[in-house]
Design an enzyme around this catalytic site. Sequence first.
Site: not given
Ligand code: TRP
Ligand code: ZN
Ligand code: CA
Length: 327
Positions: A49, A131, A143, A177-178, A206, A293
Site C-alpha cells: 500500500d 513528466h 500536471d 513534455e509541455e 500524467d 495549465h
Molecule cells: N500533460 C498533458 C497535456 O498537457 C495532459 C493531458 C491532457 C493528458 N490530456 C491527456 C495526459 C490525456 C494523458 C492523457 O496535454
Molecule cells: Zn500538461
Molecule cells: Ca495507499
Amino acid sequence: MHSSHSRRTPVAGAALATAALAVGLLAPTVHAAPAAPVTPTPAAASAPDIPVANVKAHLAQLQQIAKANGGNRAHGRSGYKASLDYVKGKLDAAGFTTSVQQFSSSGATGYNLIADWPGGDTSRTVMAGAHLDSVTAGPGINDNGSGSAGILETALAVSRARLKPDNHLRFAWWGAEELGMVGSRNYVNSLSTGDRSKISGYLNFDMIGSPNPGYFVYDDDPTLEKVFKDYFATLSIPTEIETEGDGRSDHAPFKNAGIPVGGLFSGADYTKTAAQAQKWGGSAGKEFDACYHSSCDTSTNIDDTALDHNSDAIAYALWQLAGGTSS
Ligand code: TRP
Ligand code: ZN
Ligand code: CA
C-alpha cells in the site's frame, strides 16, 4: 501449445513441462525465455500500500521548489532542474542507478532522469514514466507533480521491499513534455533497435490526482490495461477508457516505436458528465481539473483519494509485471 504453457502459473507450467519432457513430448528448448511481452505473475510478492502522505510530501516539496524558483518548474527554468535534483537525491539514497540525459529544446537544455533498480532480466524491462516539467503559468502540482510523485514513491517502495524482480524495472522522469513530449521522444530516439525491443512495456502517469477526478485507463495494450482494471475492480471503482487525448503525453513516442503502452489519467480540462459524477462523485458540469495549465495548479489542486488509489494502482501494476520476491 507453447503460448498456452506460458500463461499457466509458474509452478503448474513447470510441472507440466517436466511431465511432458518425461514422456518426450517437448524438447528442452521450450524453456528458453521469450522476449517481450511480459505477462502478469499471480504468484509474485504482493504489492505494498503506497502511503499517500508520502506522495503528498513529495508534492509539498515540488510546490516549495516552484515557489523558490519564480512560481513554476518549466523546461529551461531553474525550477525544473531543482525538481530533478530533488527526485534524483531520493532515488540515489534508495539504491537506484540514476542517469541524467540532456537534450536541447527551444534554445534551452532539458533533462530526463532515468532510474534503474538493479536486478531483473533487462531483456524484459518494465518502465514507468511521468513528466516532471510544468507549464510556465504555475507550479504544475497535478500536471504533473502527481504522476512524478506517484512513481517516485512507488520506486522508493521497491527499495523498501528490497524487491528482487524477475523482470528489470526502470523509472523515468521526462523533461519538456509541455513543449510536445520532447524529453521522452529524445529518450526513445536515443535507444538502439535492440534496446527498444528490451522494453516490454511502458506505463505513463500524467495527472493522477485531479481535484474533480475520473478514473481513466489507457486502452492500448490489453495486458497492461487489464492489470489496472483488475486493481480498480478490487476497489469496486468503475473505470473508463482514456479518451481525452490519445497521444497527448509521453507514452506516444513509445507507442510509435512499437512498444506496448498503458497508463492512468484522472482528467484535465474536459467536463465531468452527470453519469460520471454519479459513479465517481465530484461535480458534474465542472472540469476534471479546472486549474489545468494555470497558476492555481498548486498543492491544494489535488484529490487525495484519487492520488492514493492511483499510486496504489501503480505499485500493484509494477509488482504484477515485475514478478519476483521481496524480503
Ligand atoms: N500533460 C498533458 C497535456 O498537457 C495532459 C493531458 C491532457 C493528458 N490530456 C491527456 C495526459 C490525456 C494523458 C492523457 O496535454
Ligand atoms: Zn500538461
Ligand atoms: Ca495507499
